[in-house]
Design a protein around this motif. Sequence first.
Motif, PDB file in Angstrom:
ATOM      1  N   UNK A  50       0.825  -1.210   0.000  1.00 36.75           N
ATOM      2  CA  UNK A  50       0.000   0.000   0.000  1.00 36.75           C
ATOM      3  C   UNK A  50       0.861   1.264   0.000  1.00 36.75           C
ATOM      4  N   UNK A  51       2.026   1.213   0.651  1.00 36.91           N
ATOM      5  CA  UNK A  51       2.906   2.384   0.674  1.00 36.91           C
ATOM      6  C   UNK A  51       3.399   2.704  -0.735  1.00 36.91           C
ATOM      7  N   UNK A  52       3.760   1.661  -1.484  1.00 33.99           N
ATOM      8  CA  UNK A  52       4.218   1.885  -2.865  1.00 33.99           C
ATOM      9  C   UNK A  52       3.054   2.322  -3.752  1.00 33.99           C
ATOM     10  N   UNK A  53       1.877   1.730  -3.538  1.00 35.72           N
ATOM     11  CA  UNK A  53       0.711   2.126  -4.335  1.00 35.72           C
ATOM     12  C   UNK A  53       0.396   3.606  -4.135  1.00 35.72           C
ATOM     13  N   UNK A  54       0.472   4.049  -2.885  1.00 40.10           N
ATOM     14  CA  UNK A  54       0.127   5.435  -2.561  1.00 40.10           C
ATOM     15  C   UNK A  54       1.099   6.428  -3.212  1.00 40.10           C
ATOM     16  N   UNK A  55       2.356   6.035  -3.340  1.00 40.20           N
ATOM     17  CA  UNK A  55       3.309   6.916  -4.029  1.00 40.20           C
ATOM     18  C   UNK A  55       2.869   7.135  -5.477  1.00 40.20           C
TER      19      UNK A  55
END
Length: 353
Positions: free
Chosen positions: A102-107
């Motif tokens: 989710x952290x990478x998706x949010x970027x």
Amino acid sequence: MHADFPKLFSEISTDGAQRDLRWAGIEAFAGTYTKARVEMLARLAFDTKPPPGGHQQEDLATALGAFHKVFLDADPSIEQGKRQDQILSAAALMRYFATKSTAAMVVTTTACGGARKAQLPIDFVTAAENALSLLAANRRRRPDLNKVKVEAPEVEYELDFSEAQPSSPTTFQGVFDQIANAVDQAFADLVAKFNKSTELLIDAGKKADEELDMLSWVFGQRAQLPDEAFADVPANQKPLVFARDLASLTTIYPGPNSVPALLSRAGVKSTGKLSIVDAVNAVSDRWTAAVLKDRSPSPATTPIHFALAKRQETGAGDEWTAGWSAITGIEPGAALPPIALAELFYREILWLR
């Protein structure tokens, strides 16, 4: 330490001792994961118009306070500032990349196809895309079903008869206890191996079910909402409608690497450009209401959903676009290839769940 952190931190200092202290703060902060922390970090890293601490949003304010505290705890002499916050927040997000898709998706959703840019000495969005690709491949790797076979247990023990007396049956109790303990241990080992095999089978079944559902959807050529054949869905609706369908079938984050191929097969074009405003205005009021039900879009990390929310206030048209642009900092004419728009919307849905 992340391989890119020395390059990132060189924007602040080349002092190795300082760099180690800042990384210690990042490790301490990333030891706890919450959605509010990731949302706050993305806002800091991209220096978005929506502030990192939100507007009277307690969860974001708490996350921002915790972020500053870990670095102060690690180095009481730190001189905090906006640029250092941006560098350290990007590093903290990259620390999350290893385990939290989710952290990478949010970027990627915050970048919104280049509508926003993080002023960093590394290609931050490409790093997020690479992390997503790696996580997607690893989490869909089929388990080795040759390992599900459970061998019959061997009960190994050597009875101690030293205290047993043939004329006194009660002295054999210790021997019986030895046998019972050995059998209990054998059963415990057997159950542990059986449970591990069951988990492998469940994992394999879950991956196969998701894959079958997605293939059935794309080869069935029929959208879920609206209930229409793919060919009957207007071209400007396809990116958001098909992305939502595909997200509803996704059970393993961050979704398969084949998402763009599935969207393309469904009829979402990879050439040309479609503006976010036109895509949002193209969908129906009913569909918009269904998408936004029980969701609170963020103007920072889910700008397409936030556009739907603003459009819902006034209805389709131009009335909502100025307010949306002013809050998100994204130009009203921002456009990207339909398939890229669809993939971003797909990731926004997974993030908002």
